[in-house]
Design a protein around this motif. Structure first.
Motif, PDB file in Angstrom:
ATOM      1  N   ILE A  42       1.182  -1.075  -0.224  1.00 53.87           N
ATOM      2  CA  ILE A  42      -0.160   0.404  -0.402  1.00 53.87           C
ATOM      3  C   ILE A  42       0.689   1.283  -0.231  1.00 53.87           C
ATOM      4  N   TYR A  44       0.632   5.129   0.604  1.00 53.26           N
ATOM      5  CA  TYR A  44      -0.186   5.950   0.873  1.00 53.26           C
ATOM      6  C   TYR A  44       0.125   7.794   0.263  1.00 53.26           C
ATOM      7  N   THR A  90       4.341   4.275   3.010  1.00 48.86           N
ATOM      8  CA  THR A  90       3.698   2.412   2.473  1.00 48.86           C
ATOM      9  C   THR A  90       3.619   1.158   3.455  1.00 48.86           C
ATOM     10  N   VAL A 106      -9.990  -4.321  -1.465  1.00 53.03           N
ATOM     11  CA  VAL A 106      -9.926  -2.548  -1.231  1.00 53.03           C
ATOM     12  C   VAL A 106      -9.585  -1.799  -0.303  1.00 53.03           C
ATOM     13  N   THR A 126     -13.706   4.110   0.632  1.00 53.37           N
ATOM     14  CA  THR A 126     -12.844   3.187   0.278  1.00 53.37           C
ATOM     15  C   THR A 126     -11.349   4.129  -0.271  1.00 53.37           C
ATOM     16  N   LEU A 127     -10.906   3.535   0.384  1.00 54.26           N
ATOM     17  CA  LEU A 127      -9.373   4.562   0.177  1.00 54.26           C
ATOM     18  C   LEU A 127      -8.445   4.271  -1.171  1.00 54.26           C
ATOM     19  N   GLY A 128      -9.109   2.771  -1.808  1.00 55.43           N
ATOM     20  CA  GLY A 128      -8.105   2.401  -2.335  1.00 55.43           C
ATOM     21  C   GLY A 128      -8.437   1.242  -2.684  1.00 55.43           C
ATOM     22  N   TYR A 130      -7.658  -2.104  -5.342  1.00 59.07           N
ATOM     23  CA  TYR A 130      -6.361  -3.047  -6.413  1.00 59.07           C
ATOM     24  C   TYR A 130      -7.110  -3.197  -7.657  1.00 59.07           C
ATOM     25  N   ILE A 155      -1.637  -1.860  -3.641  1.00 61.12           N
ATOM     26  CA  ILE A 155      -2.913  -0.973  -4.451  1.00 61.12           C
ATOM     27  C   ILE A 155      -2.410   1.284  -3.299  1.00 61.12           C
ATOM     28  N   VAL A 156      -2.766   2.170  -4.214  1.00 63.53           N
ATOM     29  CA  VAL A 156      -2.778   3.283  -4.168  1.00 63.53           C
ATOM     30  C   VAL A 156      -3.620   4.019  -3.390  1.00 63.53           C
ATOM     31  N   ALA A 157      -3.117   4.385  -2.314  1.00 61.58           N
ATOM     32  CA  ALA A 157      -4.373   5.346  -1.022  1.00 61.58           C
ATOM     33  C   ALA A 157      -4.282   7.089  -1.186  1.00 61.58           C
ATOM     34  N   ASP A 158      -5.615   7.295  -1.629  1.00 59.33           N
ATOM     35  CA  ASP A 158      -5.325   9.378  -1.446  1.00 59.33           C
ATOM     36  C   ASP A 158      -5.969   9.371  -0.607  1.00 59.33           C
TER      37      ASP A 158
END
Length: 182
Positions: A42, A44, A90, A106, A126-128, A130, A155-158
């Motif tokens: 992950i 961030y 990360t 997710v 839902t923060l990120g 796949y 997963i990229v979380a933004d």
């Protein structure tokens, strides 16, 4: 004669118990069931500084299929990870899952305070997600066998976007999200 009937009943009962045990173990026999895992990284966006102090928790959730309603989530709940570390840039995760197919993986985010006008909205976002590396516009699906570990489920979380919106949002929930974006 009475004693023969008792012996036959005892033998029959013992045989039935053995058959029940054999049938109960027939899917795996005596071999141990080995664990299956989904693993990835992950990332961030914005690093540790991007984390809102209102974060209660983040967790990975693996769904067998993309839920179209909250009822579907209740009937087919996802496999959730334990709470993941917060205020990190990360994180390498490893989620134990039953063997099978997963259509939606997710990163779920839950705020500490539930300040939403809709009492049926859980506050989860839902923060990120796949996405399929070969087609990043599509959710990534994973099929995993018993004892297998599937790596690279990144997963990229933004936090700035909390996007794309969850497909389980109702019209009322969408209105709450729109209000939050103002």
């Amino acid at each position: 004669m009475q004693e023969n009937i008792r012996k036959n009943r005892s033998t029959l009962l013992a045989t039935m118990l053995v058959l029940l045990l054999v049938m109960a173990c027939s899917d795996h026999g005596l071999k141990p069931v080995t664990d299956s895992f989904i693993a990835g990284k992950i990332t961030y966006v914005g690093g540790a500084a991007a984390w809102p102090d209102t974060t209660e928790w983040v967790r990975i959730a693996a769904f067998n299929r993309v839920p179209r309603s909250t009822t579907e989530i209740l009937l087919n709940p996802p496999t959730f990870s334990d709470t993941l570390p917060q205020f990190v840039t990360t994180y390498d995760y490893r989620l134990k899952v039953p063997a099978g197919s997963y259509e939606w993986i997710v990163l779920a985010w839950k705020p500490k305070l539930k300040i939403f006008s809709n009492p049926t909205y859980s506050g989860l976002d839902t923060l990120g997600i796949y996405f399929d590396p070969a087609n990043p516009t599509q959710y990534g699906a994973v099929t995993i066998s018993e004892g297998q570990t599937v790596n690279g489920i990144d997963i990229v979380a933004d936090f700035a976007r909390l996007n794309p919106p969850s497909p389980i949002l109702t019209k009322q929930n969408a209105e709450v999200i729109a209000w939050r974006e103002k």
